[in-house]
Design a protein around this motif. Structure first.
Motif, short mmCIF file in Angstrom:
data_model
loop_
_atom_site.label_atom_id
_atom_site.label_comp_id
_atom_site.label_asym_id
_atom_site.label_seq_id
_atom_site.Cartn_x
_atom_site.Cartn_y
_atom_site.Cartn_z
N PRO A 57 0.91 -1.09 -0.07
CA PRO A 57 -0.03 -0.04 -0.05
C PRO A 57 1.00 1.31 0.03
N TRP A 58 2.00 1.33 0.93
CA TRP A 58 2.86 2.41 0.62
C TRP A 58 3.42 2.65 -0.54
N GLN A 59 3.95 1.49 -1.17
CA GLN A 59 4.40 1.64 -2.55
C GLN A 59 3.63 2.15 -3.39
N LEU A 60 2.28 1.54 -3.65
CA LEU A 60 1.24 2.01 -4.51
C LEU A 60 0.93 3.46 -4.25
N GLN A 61 1.09 4.01 -3.12
CA GLN A 61 0.94 5.56 -2.71
C GLN A 61 1.89 6.18 -3.39
N GLU A 62 3.06 5.72 -3.24
CA GLU A 62 4.51 6.52 -3.92
C GLU A 62 4.33 6.66 -5.37
N VAL A 63 3.74 5.55 -5.98
CA VAL A 63 3.83 5.45 -7.30
C VAL A 63 2.86 6.59 -7.95
N ARG A 64 1.70 6.24 -7.18
CA ARG A 64 0.66 7.41 -7.73
C ARG A 64 1.02 8.88 -7.35
N GLN A 65 1.67 8.98 -6.47
CA GLN A 65 2.19 10.41 -6.35
C GLN A 65 3.21 10.78 -7.36
N ILE A 66 3.88 9.93 -7.82
CA ILE A 66 5.03 10.38 -8.71
C ILE A 66 4.21 10.68 -10.11
N ARG A 67 3.23 9.63 -10.46
CA ARG A 67 2.17 9.77 -11.53
C ARG A 67 1.65 11.37 -11.63
N ASP A 68 1.16 11.72 -10.27
CA ASP A 68 0.25 12.99 -10.04
C ASP A 68 1.19 14.18 -10.36
N ARG A 69 2.46 13.97 -9.62
CA ARG A 69 3.38 15.35 -9.60
C ARG A 69 4.03 15.57 -10.93
N HIS A 70 4.07 14.43 -11.76
CA HIS A 70 4.66 14.79 -13.11
C HIS A 70 3.80 14.43 -14.24
N ARG A 71 2.60 14.81 -13.98
CA ARG A 71 1.75 13.99 -15.08
C ARG A 71 1.67 14.77 -16.41
N PHE A 72 2.09 16.06 -16.22
CA PHE A 72 2.49 16.87 -17.46
C PHE A 72 3.62 16.88 -18.16
N ARG A 73 4.52 15.99 -17.51
CA ARG A 73 5.82 15.90 -18.07
C ARG A 73 6.26 14.41 -18.27
N LEU A 74 5.22 13.53 -18.13
CA LEU A 74 5.62 12.20 -18.57
C LEU A 74 5.63 11.60 -19.99
N SER A 75 6.54 11.17 -20.31
CA SER A 75 6.71 10.39 -21.74
C SER A 75 5.61 9.29 -21.87
N GLU A 76 5.20 8.87 -22.98
CA GLU A 76 4.42 7.86 -22.98
C GLU A 76 4.90 6.46 -22.37
N ALA A 77 6.40 6.44 -22.86
CA ALA A 77 6.89 5.18 -22.18
C ALA A 77 6.95 5.06 -20.55
N ALA A 78 7.15 6.41 -19.91
CA ALA A 78 7.27 6.38 -18.46
C ALA A 78 5.93 6.29 -18.12
N GLU A 79 4.71 6.71 -18.64
CA GLU A 79 3.33 6.52 -18.22
C GLU A 79 2.80 5.22 -18.41
N ASN A 80 3.36 4.37 -19.40
CA ASN A 80 3.08 3.01 -19.36
C ASN A 80 3.78 2.21 -18.42
N GLN A 81 4.98 2.56 -18.10
CA GLN A 81 5.65 1.72 -17.34
C GLN A 81 5.12 2.01 -15.69
N LEU A 82 4.75 3.25 -15.21
CA LEU A 82 4.09 3.43 -14.18
C LEU A 82 2.67 2.90 -13.82
N GLU A 83 1.95 2.78 -15.00
CA GLU A 83 0.69 2.05 -15.18
C GLU A 83 0.83 0.75 -14.66
N ARG A 84 1.75 0.21 -15.48
CA ARG A 84 2.08 -1.43 -15.45
C ARG A 84 2.48 -1.76 -13.99
N LEU A 85 3.51 -0.55 -13.20
CA LEU A 85 3.85 -1.02 -11.94
C LEU A 85 2.73 -0.79 -10.79
N GLU A 86 1.63 0.05 -11.12
CA GLU A 86 0.56 0.07 -10.29
C GLU A 86 -0.27 -1.05 -10.61
#
Length: 365
Positions: free
Chosen positions: A217-246
């Motif tokens: 649960p803590w790790q999932l919260q950290e991943v979601r914070q990274i996605r939200d904090r950098h949502r306007f600067r994520l490349s498509e590849a990084a977005e896909n990796q974060l989604e798969r990590l979730e």
């Protein structure tokens, strides 16, 4: 791991010493690394239940000898011994109800219609397909520890892939720093979990120990914070990796909860069997003492014989209580440690990197 510029002027930067993921509903019985904490961890979780029961009964035997030596229990008085035995035997009778209740709880999960079993089978197959799609393992392992290990290995590969993507030439430095911090912190724990699961099988407490300490649960919260904090600067590849990590963290969460439930069912089944194995002969022995202790005194044996008989009888009559105590302690502790694991929710005062207002007390410090 959090960029203060992205959090606003009212937010306080977390102390690096507070990087450890806090436990879901922190357990006051297991915190720190002192000898007392290690002893409590052994008593409540790690220790063999048979050994712990034996230690408790050894203590009961020793206390019985002390009570006899202090004349608080008098083996020469048949009435005192039979009254004490009758009280302990009477206290054992409710254990029949306990055993029946435990078995009813276990069997309630086994009864059902063909439709119910089919739905459970389909849900299990669908979950396996989802895990196979996320991990790339086809077919997924059937052994529980190998299944969980494959998920953690896939998560570890995904984290490395995310890190490689974020190290590209056009990557944002703040994103790269956040991802590096996250991977640096979680990678050693993933390595330890994979190594531990590789050398054990389900049924031992080692697997449950990994389940208890893997704070998804803590790790999932950290991943979601990274996605939200950098949502306007994520490349498509990084977005896909974060989604798969979730998705992998969600799979790990479901797997942990399921295997924990199966293990607790096994513990309850073992408890009910051991209570029957211990309780039935103990009940017969207690009844024998109640009926015949007066005749045993008439034989005029050595006084130490009666001391040993009384102490052994008291110890034997306490044995079901000792077994119930050590098993319920572990089951309750496991439930307490994981009581708040609800996916992204962690019931506590603060999560690492959480956006919080700086309190007056914090400013004063």
């Amino acid at each position: 791991m959090t960029d203060p510029d992205d959090r606003g002027p009212s937010a306080s930067q977390p102390n690096p010493e507070d990087r450890d993921p806090p436990a879901s509903q922190p357990d006051p019985l297991a915190s720190g690394g002192s000898r007392l904490d290690a002893a409590l961890d052994w008593i409540y979780l790690q220790g063999d239940r048979g050994v712990l029961s034996g230690l408790i009964l050894g203590g009961v035997f020793g206390v019985s000898l002390l009570l006899i030596r202090g004349d608080l229990i008098t083996p020469a008085e048949a009435g005192d011994v039979t009254a004490l035995s009758a009280a302990l035997v009477g206290g054992m009778l409710p254990f029949i109800t306990v055993v029946l209740a435990i078995n009813q709880l276990i069997l309630s999960e086994e009864f059902g219609t063909t439709g119910a079993f089919f739905e459970r089978l389909e849900a299990s197959r669908e979950f396996r397909r989802s895990v196979e799609a996320h991990t790339g393992y086809r077919p997924s392992p059937v052994e529980p520890s190998a299944f969980l290990r494959s998920l953690i290995e896939a998560k570890r590969r995904t984290e490395r892939g995310l890190q490689n993507v974020c190290h590209g030439s056009d990557s944002n430095p703040d994103l790269r720093a956040d991802v590096d911090d996250y991977v640096e912190f979680t990678a050693p724990r993933d390595d330890d979990a994979v190594e531990t699961l590789a050398r054990t099988t389900f049924g031992t407490f080692t697997v449950i120990d990994v389940i208890l300490h893997y704070n998804d649960p803590w790790q999932l919260q950290e991943v979601r914070q990274i996605r939200d904090r950098h949502r306007f600067r994520l490349s498509e590849a990084a977005e896909n990796q974060l989604e798969r990590l979730e998705e992998l963290l969600q799979d790990i969460h479901v797997t942990r909860q399921y295997f924990k439930t199966v293990y607790m069912q096994q513990e309850l089944a073992d408890l009910s069997k051991i209570l029957l194995y211990v309780g039935f002969p103990t009940l017969l022995g207690g009844a024998f003492i109640i009926v015949s202790y007066g005749n045993l005194l008439a034989l005029q044996l050595h006084p130490y014989v009666y001391v040993l008989v009384v102490s052994a009888t008291i110890t034997a009559l306490f044995s079901p209580f000792a077994v119930l105590l050590v098993y319920v302690l572990r089951i309750a502790t496991i439930a307490r440690r994981t009581a708040a694991d609800f996916g992204p929710f962690v019931l506590q005062e603060q999560l690492p990197g959480e956006d919080l207002e700086t309190s007056d007390a914090g400013e004063g410090a």
